[in-house]
Design a protein around this motif. Structure first.
Motif, PDB file in Angstrom:
ATOM      1  N   GLU A 209      12.050 -10.044 -43.431  1.00 24.60           N
ATOM      2  CA  GLU A 209      10.967  -9.384 -42.726  1.00 24.60           C
ATOM      3  C   GLU A 209       9.607  -9.838 -43.255  1.00 24.60           C
ATOM      4  OE1 GLU A 209       9.495  -4.779 -42.300  1.00 24.60           O
ATOM      5  OE2 GLU A 209      11.644  -5.213 -42.061  1.00 24.60           O
ATOM      6  N   GLY A 210       8.704 -10.203 -42.322  1.00 26.85           N
ATOM      7  CA  GLY A 210       7.368 -10.641 -42.720  1.00 26.85           C
ATOM      8  C   GLY A 210       7.271 -12.105 -43.076  1.00 26.85           C
ATOM      9  N   GLN A 211       8.338 -12.861 -42.850  1.00 31.46           N
ATOM     10  CA  GLN A 211       8.333 -14.283 -43.173  1.00 31.46           C
ATOM     11  C   GLN A 211       8.443 -15.135 -41.912  1.00 31.46           C
ATOM     12  OE1 GLN A 211      11.612 -14.706 -46.004  1.00 31.46           O
ATOM     13  NE2 GLN A 211      10.134 -14.758 -47.697  1.00 31.46           N
ATOM     14  N   SER A 212       8.081 -16.400 -42.062  1.00 28.13           N
ATOM     15  CA  SER A 212       8.224 -17.359 -40.974  1.00 28.13           C
ATOM     16  C   SER A 212       8.554 -18.721 -41.554  1.00 28.13           C
ATOM     17  CB  SER A 212       6.929 -17.451 -40.159  1.00 28.13           C
ATOM     18  OG  SER A 212       5.904 -18.086 -40.907  1.00 28.13           O
ATOM     19  N   LEU A 213       8.997 -19.611 -40.691  1.00 27.43           N
ATOM     20  CA  LEU A 213       9.173 -21.011 -41.064  1.00 27.43           C
ATOM     21  C   LEU A 213       9.010 -21.862 -39.810  1.00 27.43           C
ATOM     22  CD1 LEU A 213      12.106 -21.745 -39.813  1.00 27.43           C
ATOM     23  CD2 LEU A 213      12.990 -21.138 -42.041  1.00 27.43           C
ATOM     24  N   SER A 214       8.948 -23.165 -40.010  1.00 25.54           N
ATOM     25  CA  SER A 214       8.762 -24.058 -38.870  1.00 25.54           C
ATOM     26  C   SER A 214       9.604 -25.309 -39.049  1.00 25.54           C
ATOM     27  CB  SER A 214       7.288 -24.447 -38.733  1.00 25.54           C
ATOM     28  OG  SER A 214       6.830 -25.103 -39.905  1.00 25.54           O
ATOM     29  N   TYR A 215       9.877 -25.947 -37.928  1.00 27.74           N
ATOM     30  CA  TYR A 215      10.592 -27.225 -37.910  1.00 27.74           C
ATOM     31  C   TYR A 215       9.651 -28.257 -37.332  1.00 27.74           C
ATOM     32  CZ  TYR A 215      14.225 -30.700 -37.038  1.00 27.74           C
ATOM     33  OH  TYR A 215      14.972 -31.847 -37.025  1.00 27.74           O
ATOM     34  N   ASP A 227       1.247 -13.257 -41.769  1.00 27.64           N
ATOM     35  CA  ASP A 227       0.680 -12.100 -41.078  1.00 27.64           C
ATOM     36  C   ASP A 227       1.298 -12.055 -39.676  1.00 27.64           C
ATOM     37  OD1 ASP A 227      -0.773 -10.117 -39.877  1.00 27.64           O
ATOM     38  OD2 ASP A 227      -2.744 -10.950 -40.350  1.00 27.64           O
ATOM     39  N   ILE A 228       2.490 -11.485 -39.595  1.00 28.70           N
ATOM     40  CA  ILE A 228       3.249 -11.503 -38.342  1.00 28.70           C
ATOM     41  C   ILE A 228       2.523 -10.733 -37.243  1.00 28.70           C
ATOM     42  CG2 ILE A 228       5.432 -10.917 -37.248  1.00 28.70           C
ATOM     43  CD1 ILE A 228       5.742 -13.099 -39.270  1.00 28.70           C
ATOM     44  N   GLU A 229       1.885  -9.625 -37.597  1.00 32.52           N
ATOM     45  CA  GLU A 229       1.204  -8.806 -36.591  1.00 32.52           C
ATOM     46  C   GLU A 229       0.117  -9.613 -35.881  1.00 32.52           C
ATOM     47  OE1 GLU A 229      -1.311  -4.597 -36.231  1.00 32.52           O
ATOM     48  OE2 GLU A 229      -0.304  -5.134 -38.107  1.00 32.52           O
TER      49      GLU A 229
END
Length: 310
Positions: A209-215, A227-229
């Motif tokens: 929760e609150g994390q992201s990643l990219s490809y 900052d997901i919001e």
């Protein structure tokens, strides 16, 4: 006005910018010398004619017709007959190609959002210009995202894992809410609740929760706190940009506003921009850009705007 740059690069942004410069020049300089130079530019690369035809389409698509229903006699339109109008027929195929996308089981258009409930009760919110298909079986639930961005609220079913797949990766829910976005630079996953398992290029990562990643470019990034919001503010009708490259800002805005916005100065694309845009007032977006940033916007038609440094 100086002669627009000759473009032989494969960079579509440069070609589009050069086409826009020629379009603006031919509106202001209806003379044989300009038309001769314009024809030479068209012959350099077939993509030049295709790009210019798109601007012709955006101009003529403004719906400028008289009461009789026939196109009104516009001096600007007459100016273009010396060079631009002849390529409209050839460019029609190009314009059509840009519209040939897979529609999927569910899709949205420019400026359109939608919420759908899948057969298992899972809810999916679609951002503009998004399409996906579903593939449910007795053992698995799969969503194939073709373009755009979706926010998923998954109904738990331990016997049937739920996953969102793109050409690049697979994001499997571990009882959660999350977003998957296909962007020009790659694919991203954002988690708002619980966790998601992401696999791509032979690598596996767990996003909390609150994390992201990219490809990007064949590489899966490490999970980062995000900052997901702010990132998902589109769900409440806002686009929030914090020191984002202006080129990306324009690309995002074009999903919410009909028409094309062209950055006429190349250095503008990399300029960091902090801005909040109310996408529920799409008719005011250009005003927001011009009031909030040091830029000058020339509106050619409701479907075409050129952005200059100020």
């Amino acid at each position: 006005m100086k002669k627009p740059p000759r473009t032989s690069s494969a960079d579509e942004t440069d070609i589009s910018r050069a086409a826009a410069e020629w379009f603006a020049r031919l509106l202001d300089e209806p003379n044989p010398a300009a038309h001769q130079q314009f024809r030479a530019w068209l012959l350099e690369d077939e993509r030049h004619a295709q790009a210019y035809a798109e601007f012709e389409r955006l101009w003529s698509g403004a719906g400028l017709v008289g009461e009789s229903g026939r196109a009104s006699s516009l001096s600007r339109r007459t100016m273009l007959k010396g060079g631009g109008l002849v390529i409209v027929a050839g460019g029609a195929g190009f314009a059509g190609l840009t519209l040939l996308r897979s529609f999927g089981d569910y899709s949205t258009g420019t400026g359109e959002t939608k919420t759908v409930t899948l057969p298992d009760g899972t809810r999916i919110e679609l951002s503009p210009q998004t399409a996906f298909s579903i593939d449910f079986s007795e053992k698995a639930r799969r969503v194939r995202l073709m373009r755009g961005e979706i926010f998923v609220s998954v109904v738990a079913d331990p016997s049937r894992p739920f996953a969102v797949e793109t050409d690049d990766l697979r994001a499997t829910a571990l009882g959660t809410q999350y977003s998957v976005a296909i962007e020009p630079e790659g694919t991203s996953v954002f988690v708002t609740q619980h966790a998601v398992e992401v696999t791509a290029a032979g690598r596996r990562e767990i996003l909390n929760e609150g994390q992201s990643l990219s490809y990007r470019k064949g590489r899966l990034s490490d999970p980062v706190e995000t900052d997901i919001e702010t990132r998902l503010a589109w769900r409440s009708g806002k686009l929030v940009f914090l020191s984002a490259p202006f080129g990306k800002v324009i690309a995002d805005i074009e999903r919410w506003r009909r028409g094309k916005i062209v950055l006429m100065d190349p250095e503008l694309a990399d300029r960091p921009v902090t801005l909040i845009v109310d996408v529920k007032r799409s008719d005011r977006i250009l005003d927001t850009l011009q009031l909030g940033l040091p830029v000058r916007i020339v509106t050619i038609s409701p479907w075409l705007a050129l952005v200059y440094n100020r």
